[in-house]
Design a protein around this motif. Structure first.
Motif, short mmCIF file in Angstrom:
data_model
loop_
_atom_site.label_atom_id
_atom_site.label_comp_id
_atom_site.label_asym_id
_atom_site.label_seq_id
_atom_site.Cartn_x
_atom_site.Cartn_y
_atom_site.Cartn_z
N ALA A 1 14.11 -7.70 -2.10
CA ALA A 1 14.57 -9.04 -1.72
C ALA A 1 13.42 -10.01 -1.50
CB ALA A 1 15.42 -8.96 -0.46
N ALA A 2 12.18 -9.51 -1.42
CA ALA A 2 11.00 -10.35 -1.15
C ALA A 2 11.23 -11.15 0.14
CB ALA A 2 10.70 -11.27 -2.32
N GLU A 3 11.60 -10.43 1.19
CA GLU A 3 11.87 -11.10 2.47
C GLU A 3 10.57 -11.52 3.13
OE1 GLU A 3 11.04 -9.86 5.58
OE2 GLU A 3 10.20 -7.98 4.89
N CYS A 4 10.72 -12.41 4.10
CA CYS A 4 9.54 -12.96 4.76
C CYS A 4 9.54 -12.74 6.26
CB CYS A 4 9.46 -14.46 4.46
SG CYS A 4 8.24 -15.38 5.41
N GLY A 5 10.73 -12.66 6.88
CA GLY A 5 10.77 -12.74 8.33
C GLY A 5 11.19 -11.50 9.08
N LEU A 6 11.40 -10.37 8.37
CA LEU A 6 11.99 -9.21 9.05
C LEU A 6 11.18 -8.76 10.25
CD1 LEU A 6 14.25 -7.15 9.14
CD2 LEU A 6 12.94 -5.72 7.55
N ARG A 7 9.85 -8.70 10.12
CA ARG A 7 9.04 -8.21 11.24
C ARG A 7 9.06 -9.21 12.41
NH1 ARG A 7 6.00 -3.55 10.29
NH2 ARG A 7 7.21 -2.36 8.77
N SER A 8 9.16 -10.49 12.13
CA SER A 8 9.34 -11.46 13.22
C SER A 8 10.63 -11.18 13.97
CB SER A 8 9.38 -12.89 12.67
OG SER A 8 8.12 -13.35 12.28
N PHE A 9 11.68 -10.87 13.20
CA PHE A 9 12.97 -10.62 13.81
C PHE A 9 12.96 -9.31 14.59
CE2 PHE A 9 14.53 -12.86 9.73
CZ PHE A 9 14.17 -14.10 10.25
N GLU A 10 12.17 -8.33 14.14
CA GLU A 10 12.05 -7.08 14.90
C GLU A 10 11.34 -7.31 16.24
OE1 GLU A 10 11.97 -3.93 11.13
OE2 GLU A 10 10.12 -4.44 12.18
N ILE A 11 10.36 -8.19 16.25
CA ILE A 11 9.72 -8.56 17.52
C ILE A 11 10.76 -9.16 18.44
CG2 ILE A 11 8.06 -10.13 18.58
CD1 ILE A 11 6.34 -9.78 16.03
N MET A 12 11.59 -10.03 17.90
CA MET A 12 12.66 -10.65 18.69
C MET A 12 13.63 -9.59 19.21
SD MET A 12 15.33 -13.61 17.45
CE MET A 12 16.06 -12.55 16.18
N ALA A 13 13.97 -8.61 18.37
CA ALA A 13 14.88 -7.54 18.80
C ALA A 13 14.30 -6.78 19.98
CB ALA A 13 15.15 -6.59 17.63
N GLY A 14 12.99 -6.49 19.93
CA GLY A 14 12.35 -5.79 21.04
C GLY A 14 12.34 -6.62 22.31
N ALA A 15 12.14 -7.92 22.16
CA ALA A 15 12.10 -8.79 23.33
C ALA A 15 13.45 -8.84 24.03
CB ALA A 15 11.67 -10.19 22.92
N LEU A 16 14.53 -8.75 23.26
CA LEU A 16 15.87 -8.86 23.82
C LEU A 16 16.45 -7.52 24.24
CD1 LEU A 16 17.29 -11.46 21.29
CD2 LEU A 16 17.05 -11.83 23.75
N GLU A 17 15.78 -6.42 23.87
CA GLU A 17 16.31 -5.10 24.16
C GLU A 17 16.57 -4.91 25.66
OE1 GLU A 17 17.88 -1.47 23.67
OE2 GLU A 17 17.35 -2.87 22.08
N GLY A 18 17.78 -4.49 25.98
CA GLY A 18 18.13 -4.25 27.37
C GLY A 18 18.61 -5.47 28.13
N LEU A 19 18.53 -6.66 27.51
CA LEU A 19 19.00 -7.88 28.16
C LEU A 19 20.40 -8.23 27.65
CD1 LEU A 19 15.82 -10.15 27.90
CD2 LEU A 19 16.54 -8.75 29.83
N PRO A 20 21.25 -8.77 28.51
CA PRO A 20 22.56 -9.25 28.04
C PRO A 20 22.39 -10.59 27.36
CG PRO A 20 22.33 -9.68 30.38
CD PRO A 20 21.06 -8.98 29.96
N PHE A 21 22.84 -10.72 26.13
CA PHE A 21 22.67 -12.00 25.44
C PHE A 21 23.89 -12.30 24.57
CE2 PHE A 21 20.76 -8.84 22.59
CZ PHE A 21 21.35 -9.15 21.37
N THR A 22 24.06 -13.59 24.30
CA THR A 22 25.14 -14.05 23.43
C THR A 22 24.57 -14.45 22.09
OG1 THR A 22 26.37 -14.90 25.34
CG2 THR A 22 26.99 -15.74 23.16
N PRO A 23 24.99 -13.77 20.98
CA PRO A 23 24.46 -14.11 19.66
C PRO A 23 25.29 -15.21 19.00
CG PRO A 23 25.86 -12.17 19.48
CD PRO A 23 25.87 -12.59 20.95
N GLU A 24 24.61 -16.01 18.19
CA GLU A 24 25.31 -17.07 17.46
C GLU A 24 24.53 -17.40 16.19
OE1 GLU A 24 27.13 -21.56 18.30
OE2 GLU A 24 25.82 -20.59 19.76
#
Length: 470
Positions: free
Chosen positions: A225-248
């Motif tokens: 897919a020649a993606e660009c942002g997956l690792r940025s999004f994984e950093i975000m996933a780690g930051a939110l891990e264990g926190l209650p959040f509302t996705p949109e």
């Protein structure tokens, strides 16, 4: 204080009108969503905005973390040197993140001289933020990606959240990244069926808040897919891990052959995770109010293990614990699991200490360090441990097997000086006879020997005890 929200945003330079020269009108939904993100960030009034960028300096075996007091950037590479932005860095925050990475033997570094200016993947979100926030009033910390593992990127995200909690910062994380670059034949990399498939997968995960699944996306799909942002999004996933959040999912477009997604993840009730490793951090971890998803009993078990493993000392009983931990005595079993398997379990049938809180601390530490079936827990394991605490009620004598229920009651079997216990609702224990037989075996009581039976109810506490990293 801690992480207030995280946002996934794209970074096409043409979204800035000076560069787009009218082309930006084709991504009107993306612009509207970006403006919404900037408004939300302004409403949060953060002390620090962290921006993860695929175009910041990239290191193979470590992470770039900005270490200059001030930084500037422009769109000179896109023909507009007059489009400039200046920011200042929260150096204490940046160092706190770096220190946490160091504990996992992950190196960090600042920018080499050729990359001293702000990159465009950082500039674009700052362009929108500057329309709603005075950038001189908020610190910005740039971070980069690396060739390290998915879990290391998630750990970087976790370190960002922990640093914000450590320092009492109100923090917002922006994960800058485009999706596939192979959506159309006339796009920058042509077309590949993996492009739309990748974008559908990521936007679906964004919409449902299933961020941990980002690291489980098929590697071949991501590469094709020649993606660009997956690792940025994984950093975000780690930051939110264990926190209650509302996705949109606020928007998705791809008219230029590149996928642009804007998504918001608003943390509910502020951060609600247990702080560890330093006694002062732990002491305030149990007064977060009713909105916290972390059971204080589970929080105390985790804090006790992490304090012992990190410092070699027993955690003192923190002040301001709820009455259930300080105003009652009870036996308790603390169980640790790692990657789905048991990692330690120690407990007391009856209370032997002055309060349930002290019982939990002692048994949590024993489960991590003194269970003879396992080696002691090491610092590298802490983020992979999950916790549960079983608090035991008062035992009562049982006259017949009909008074037992392996789903509801624990059982104690006693013969002379031999005594064994089995907790309720265990996998593979379907009948009363199974429960009693296993309890006898644990006590060293022969199956044919008569044993005195007692039962008691158990309250299992698991809320907030999940592992930080899979």
């Amino acid at each position: 204080m801690g992480l207030l929200a995280a946002y996934a945003v794209p970074h096409p330079p043409l979204i800035v009108p000076a560069v787009g020269a009218g082309q930006e009108a084709r991504i009107a939904d993306t612009i509207a969503a970006y403006e919404e993100v900037a408004r939300r960030v302004a409403e949060h009034a953060p002390d620090v905005v962290v921006i993860a960028s695929p175009h910041a300096p990239l290191y193979r075996d470590g992470f770039f973390i900005a270490d200059a007091p001030t930084e500037e950037g422009s769109l000179a590479a896109f023909g507009h040197p007059d489009e400039r932005i200046a920011i200042h860095t929260d150096l204490a925050f940046a160092q706190a993140v770096a220190d946490r990475l160091k504990r996992r033997s992950i190196p960090t570094a600042g920018a080499p001289s050729r990359h001293e200016e702000i990159d465009h993947a950082t500039y674009v979100p700052l362009h929108f933020l500057s329309r709603h926030i005075d950038l001189s009033s908020v610190a910005v910390v740039r971070i980069g990606l690396s060739a390290l593992s998915d879990s290391d990127h998630e750990f970087l995200g976790l370190s960002i959240t922990r640093a914000a909690e450590d320092l009492g910062r109100r923090a917002v994380l922006i994960a800058s990244g485009d999706l596939s670059h192979k959506l159309t034949e006339d796009g920058p990399y042509g077309f590949d069926a993996a492009g739309p498939a990748f974008d559908r997968a990521v936007t679906d995960l964004f919409a449902h808040g299933q961020l941990r699944a980002l690291s489980r996306l098929d590697a071949e799909l991501c590469e094709s897919a020649a993606e660009c942002g997956l690792r940025s999004f994984e950093i975000m996933a780690g930051a939110l891990e264990g926190l209650p959040f509302t996705p949109e999912l606020l928007s998705y477009e791809g008219p230029f052959g590149v996928g642009y997604a804007v998504a918001a993840f608003e943390v509910e009730c502020g951060p609600a995770s247990t702080e560890e490793e330093v006694e002062a951090e732990v002491r305030g971890a149990h007064a977060r109010g009713a909105c916290s998803p972390v059971d204080p009993i589970v929080a105390l078990a985790r804090a006790s293990v992490e304090f012992m493993v990190s410092t070699g000392k027993m955690l003192p009983l923190p002040p301001d614990l709820p009455d259930e931990l300080t105003g009652r005595r009870a036996g308790a079993f603390v169980s640790l699991h790692e990657h789905g398997g048991l990692r330690g379990c120690i407990g007391t049938i009856a209370p032997v200490r002055e309060s349930l809180g002290e019982e939990v601390i002692a048994n949590a530490v024993a489960a991590a360090t003194d269970d003879p079936r396992f080696t002691p827990v090491t610092p590298d394991e802490l983020n992979y441990l999950s916790y549960s605490v079983d608090v035991l009620g008062e035992p009562e004598p049982v006259d017949s097997l009909e008074q037992l229920d392996p789903r509801r009651y624990s059982v104690i079997v006693t013969h002379g000086f031999k005594r064994g216990l089995l907790l309720p609702d265990l996998e593979g224990v379907e009948t009363v006879m199974d429960q009693v037989a296993i309890a006898k075996m644990k006590a060293g009581i022969s199956p044919n020997e008569k044993a005195q039976l007692e039962r008691f109810e158990v309250t299992r506490h698991t809320q907030g005890g999940q592992a930080r990293l899979a």
